[in-house]
Write a protein that holds these residues in place. Structure first.
Motif, PDB file in Angstrom:
ATOM      1  N   PHE A 122      35.926  55.488 112.580  1.00 11.93           N
ATOM      2  CA  PHE A 122      35.734  56.795 113.202  1.00 11.93           C
ATOM      3  C   PHE A 122      35.739  56.747 114.724  1.00 11.93           C
ATOM      4  CE2 PHE A 122      34.555  57.780 108.889  1.00 11.93           C
ATOM      5  CZ  PHE A 122      35.066  59.057 108.733  1.00 11.93           C
ATOM      6  N   GLU A 123      35.900  55.556 115.299  1.00 12.10           N
ATOM      7  CA  GLU A 123      36.125  55.480 116.749  1.00 12.10           C
ATOM      8  C   GLU A 123      37.481  56.095 117.087  1.00 12.10           C
ATOM      9  OE1 GLU A 123      34.526  54.294 119.434  1.00 12.10           O
ATOM     10  OE2 GLU A 123      32.756  53.377 118.522  1.00 12.10           O
ATOM     11  N   GLY A 124      38.394  56.048 116.147  1.00 14.34           N
ATOM     12  CA  GLY A 124      39.722  56.621 116.354  1.00 14.34           C
ATOM     13  C   GLY A 124      39.967  57.749 115.384  1.00 14.34           C
ATOM     14  N   GLU A 125      41.123  57.724 114.739  1.00  8.04           N
ATOM     15  CA  GLU A 125      41.477  58.738 113.754  1.00  8.04           C
ATOM     16  C   GLU A 125      41.510  58.084 112.375  1.00  8.04           C
ATOM     17  OE1 GLU A 125      41.635  61.839 114.202  1.00  8.04           O
ATOM     18  OE2 GLU A 125      41.691  61.952 116.383  1.00  8.04           O
ATOM     19  N   PRO A 126      40.462  58.261 111.585  1.00 12.09           N
ATOM     20  CA  PRO A 126      40.417  57.594 110.279  1.00 12.09           C
ATOM     21  C   PRO A 126      41.502  58.104 109.349  1.00 12.09           C
ATOM     22  CG  PRO A 126      38.717  59.266 110.421  1.00 12.09           C
ATOM     23  CD  PRO A 126      39.318  59.153 111.792  1.00 12.09           C
ATOM     24  N   SER A 127      41.950  57.233 108.456  1.00  7.14           N
ATOM     25  CA  SER A 127      42.998  57.632 107.530  1.00  7.14           C
ATOM     26  C   SER A 127      42.454  58.618 106.503  1.00  7.14           C
ATOM     27  CB  SER A 127      43.569  56.409 106.814  1.00  7.14           C
ATOM     28  OG  SER A 127      42.653  55.935 105.853  1.00  7.14           O
ATOM     29  N   GLU A 128      43.361  59.417 105.952  1.00  2.00           N
ATOM     30  CA  GLU A 128      42.992  60.383 104.927  1.00  2.00           C
ATOM     31  C   GLU A 128      42.416  59.683 103.698  1.00  2.00           C
ATOM     32  OE1 GLU A 128      45.051  64.336 102.882  1.00  2.00           O
ATOM     33  OE2 GLU A 128      46.157  63.085 104.297  1.00  2.00           O
ATOM     34  N   VAL A 129      42.941  58.505 103.377  1.00  2.00           N
ATOM     35  CA  VAL A 129      42.454  57.758 102.217  1.00  2.00           C
ATOM     36  C   VAL A 129      40.996  57.358 102.415  1.00  2.00           C
ATOM     37  CG1 VAL A 129      42.691  55.590 100.948  1.00  2.00           C
ATOM     38  CG2 VAL A 129      44.726  56.911 101.543  1.00  2.00           C
ATOM     39  N   VAL A 130      40.657  56.897 103.608  1.00  2.00           N
ATOM     40  CA  VAL A 130      39.283  56.477 103.887  1.00  2.00           C
ATOM     41  C   VAL A 130      38.334  57.666 103.832  1.00  2.00           C
ATOM     42  CG1 VAL A 130      37.740  55.603 105.686  1.00  2.00           C
ATOM     43  CG2 VAL A 130      39.895  54.432 105.206  1.00  2.00           C
ATOM     44  N   VAL A 131      38.707  58.759 104.471  1.00  2.00           N
ATOM     45  CA  VAL A 131      37.847  59.955 104.488  1.00  2.00           C
ATOM     46  C   VAL A 131      37.630  60.481 103.074  1.00  2.00           C
ATOM     47  CG1 VAL A 131      37.659  62.353 105.262  1.00  2.00           C
ATOM     48  CG2 VAL A 131      38.463  60.582 106.850  1.00  2.00           C
ATOM     49  N   GLU A 132      38.700  60.589 102.306  1.00  2.00           N
ATOM     50  CA  GLU A 132      38.580  61.082 100.944  1.00  2.00           C
ATOM     51  C   GLU A 132      37.746  60.124 100.095  1.00  2.00           C
ATOM     52  OE1 GLU A 132      39.150  63.762  97.771  1.00  2.00           O
ATOM     53  OE2 GLU A 132      39.273  63.933  99.940  1.00  2.00           O
ATOM     54  N   GLY A 133      37.899  58.841 100.329  1.00  2.00           N
ATOM     55  CA  GLY A 133      37.120  57.863  99.578  1.00  2.00           C
ATOM     56  C   GLY A 133      35.629  58.007  99.826  1.00  2.00           C
ATOM     57  N   ILE A 134      35.259  58.256 101.076  1.00  2.00           N
ATOM     58  CA  ILE A 134      33.845  58.458 101.399  1.00  2.00           C
ATOM     59  C   ILE A 134      33.281  59.639 100.624  1.00  2.00           C
ATOM     60  CG2 ILE A 134      32.247  59.165 103.222  1.00  2.00           C
ATOM     61  CD1 ILE A 134      34.074  57.619 105.185  1.00  2.00           C
ATOM     62  N   PHE A 135      34.025  60.744 100.620  1.00  3.43           N
ATOM     63  CA  PHE A 135      33.504  61.940  99.953  1.00  3.43           C
ATOM     64  C   PHE A 135      33.546  61.823  98.432  1.00  3.43           C
ATOM     65  CE2 PHE A 135      33.984  63.833 104.176  1.00  3.43           C
ATOM     66  CZ  PHE A 135      32.740  64.441 104.271  1.00  3.43           C
ATOM     67  N   GLU A 136      34.505  61.090  97.901  1.00  7.40           N
ATOM     68  CA  GLU A 136      34.481  60.851  96.460  1.00  7.40           C
ATOM     69  C   GLU A 136      33.231  60.062  96.076  1.00  7.40           C
ATOM     70  OE1 GLU A 136      38.113  59.044  95.191  1.00  7.40           O
ATOM     71  OE2 GLU A 136      39.220  60.941  95.163  1.00  7.40           O
ATOM     72  N   LEU A 137      32.916  59.048  96.873  1.00  6.46           N
ATOM     73  CA  LEU A 137      31.709  58.273  96.610  1.00  6.46           C
ATOM     74  C   LEU A 137      30.471  59.158  96.688  1.00  6.46           C
ATOM     75  CD1 LEU A 137      30.365  55.472  96.184  1.00  6.46           C
ATOM     76  CD2 LEU A 137      30.207  55.327  98.679  1.00  6.46           C
ATOM     77  N   ARG A 138      30.388  59.972  97.731  1.00  5.60           N
ATOM     78  CA  ARG A 138      29.230  60.852  97.884  1.00  5.60           C
ATOM     79  C   ARG A 138      29.127  61.845  96.723  1.00  5.60           C
ATOM     80  NH1 ARG A 138      28.590  63.716 103.483  1.00  5.60           N
ATOM     81  NH2 ARG A 138      26.702  64.352 102.337  1.00  5.60           N
ATOM     82  N   ALA A 139      30.270  62.381  96.290  1.00  3.02           N
ATOM     83  CA  ALA A 139      30.258  63.356  95.198  1.00  3.02           C
ATOM     84  C   ALA A 139      29.806  62.726  93.880  1.00  3.02           C
ATOM     85  CB  ALA A 139      31.643  63.975  95.034  1.00  3.02           C
ATOM     86  N   ILE A 140      30.083  61.444  93.706  1.00  2.00           N
ATOM     87  CA  ILE A 140      29.650  60.742  92.500  1.00  2.00           C
ATOM     88  C   ILE A 140      28.160  60.413  92.565  1.00  2.00           C
ATOM     89  CG2 ILE A 140      29.863  58.553  91.227  1.00  2.00           C
ATOM     90  CD1 ILE A 140      32.861  58.598  92.070  1.00  2.00           C
ATOM     91  N   ILE A 141      27.704  59.937  93.727  1.00  2.00           N
ATOM     92  CA  ILE A 141      26.352  59.396  93.854  1.00  2.00           C
ATOM     93  C   ILE A 141      25.296  60.452  94.176  1.00  2.00           C
ATOM     94  CG2 ILE A 141      24.892  57.835  95.213  1.00  2.00           C
ATOM     95  CD1 ILE A 141      26.819  56.402  93.326  1.00  2.00           C
ATOM     96  N   GLU A 142      25.548  61.284  95.181  1.00  2.00           N
ATOM     97  CA  GLU A 142      24.466  62.096  95.728  1.00  2.00           C
ATOM     98  C   GLU A 142      23.939  63.200  94.805  1.00  2.00           C
ATOM     99  OE1 GLU A 142      23.820  62.346 100.143  1.00  2.00           O
ATOM    100  OE2 GLU A 142      26.015  62.461 100.062  1.00  2.00           O
ATOM    101  N   PRO A 143      24.776  63.939  94.070  1.00  2.00           N
ATOM    102  CA  PRO A 143      24.190  64.936  93.161  1.00  2.00           C
ATOM    103  C   PRO A 143      23.285  64.302  92.100  1.00  2.00           C
ATOM    104  CG  PRO A 143      26.484  65.446  93.581  1.00  2.00           C
ATOM    105  CD  PRO A 143      26.240  64.078  94.152  1.00  2.00           C
ATOM    106  N   ALA A 144      23.726  63.180  91.528  1.00  2.00           N
ATOM    107  CA  ALA A 144      22.893  62.487  90.540  1.00  2.00           C
ATOM    108  C   ALA A 144      21.613  61.953  91.182  1.00  2.00           C
ATOM    109  CB  ALA A 144      23.678  61.345  89.902  1.00  2.00           C
ATOM    110  N   ALA A 145      21.733  61.460  92.414  1.00  2.00           N
ATOM    111  CA  ALA A 145      20.554  60.957  93.124  1.00  2.00           C
ATOM    112  C   ALA A 145      19.573  62.094  93.407  1.00  2.00           C
ATOM    113  CB  ALA A 145      20.972  60.288  94.424  1.00  2.00           C
TER     114      ALA A 145
END
Length: 252
Positions: free
Chosen positions: A102-125
């Motif tokens: 995130f110091e530069g311009e993160p790739s779409e794959v990385v950004v989407e991966g972060i939110f997929e992880l959050r969508a899997i983990i955080e609601p259940a948490a």
């Protein structure tokens, strides 16, 4: 690591206040790797050449390489030197590696991966936290939301409070495996928010969704907490995806 500017030293290494030299070297090289300046399979400059080029000690360079190797970015071998590893070996959710993206311009794959992880983990948490949270954890979550509301997400303090809220919620699950993800999830929250702030695309008022999560957890209502967190993550995901898609020549 905080989203502050680094000062470039006489050696040419960009160094933040209080940062040790090997940490600054690791950060500069890490950013160069995740941004694609150094490609997977590419050999890095050897320690003698690098040390002479930037007028830094060989021990500082070696320690920086050990840091990058521990994060899966490089591998050093006798006679063949240090090479950048394939991206599937990188520890993408390491807080430092995320910060470098995130110091530069993160790739779409990385950004989407972060939110997929959050969508899997955080609601259940959130659902588990509603059943297991302690009064002390509720007090800490409320305190962080009030700090976030007072400081706003446009400040480092507000962004830190947001991160701490999400980390505390994971701790409230009383599940050691989930708690081990707290710093990872917190880093994902922090750096995507920082990215939106840098692009001047923060939500008008993020507080109602955060307070809804808190009140559901406070009420001990797991399904309400699950739904509230799913909405919060989905909205943050949509906002960030819109920014990434709007970039010209965005990295894939």
């Amino acid at each position: 690591m905080t989203p502050t500017r680094a000062n470039r030293t006489a050696s040419g290494v960009s160094r933040r206040s209080g940062e040790r030299l090997h940490g600054a070297i690791a950060r500069d090289l890490g950013i160069a790797i995740v941004s694609g300046k150094h490609k997977p399979g590419e050999a890095l400059t050897n320690e003698i050449q690098f040390s002479e080029m930037l007028d830094v000690s060989r021990s500082a360079y070696r320690e920086a390489i050990r840091t990058l190797a521990a994060k899966g970015l490089v591998e050093s071998r006798p006679r063949t030197g240090t090479r950048v590893l394939p991206t599937d070996r990188w520890n993408l959710m390491d807080p430092d590696v995320l910060a470098w993206f995130f110091e530069g311009e993160p790739s779409e794959v990385v950004v989407e991966g972060i939110f997929e992880l959050r969508a899997i983990i955080e609601p259940a948490a959130a659902a588990l936290a509603a059943e297991r949270r302690t009064e002390a954890q509720l007090m800490r979550m409320e305190s962080r939301l009030r700090e976030m509301q007072r400081r706003t997400l446009r400040t480092v303090e507000g962004q830190s409070a947001d991160r701490d809220f999400h980390q505390t919620l994971l701790e409230a699950t009383a599940n050691p495996a989930l708690i081990s993800l707290a710093s990872t999830i917190g880093a994902g929250v922090r750096w995507t928010t920082f990215y939106k702030s840098r692009k001047q695309r923060l939500p008008a008022d993020p507080m109602p969704q955060h307070w809804e999560v808190y009140h559901a957890v406070e009420a001990g209502d797991p399904e309400r907490a699950r739904r509230a967190m799913a909405v919060l993550v989905a909205d943050a995901r949509a906002q960030t995806a819109e920014i990434v898609r709007a970039r010209p020549n965005r990295p894939s």
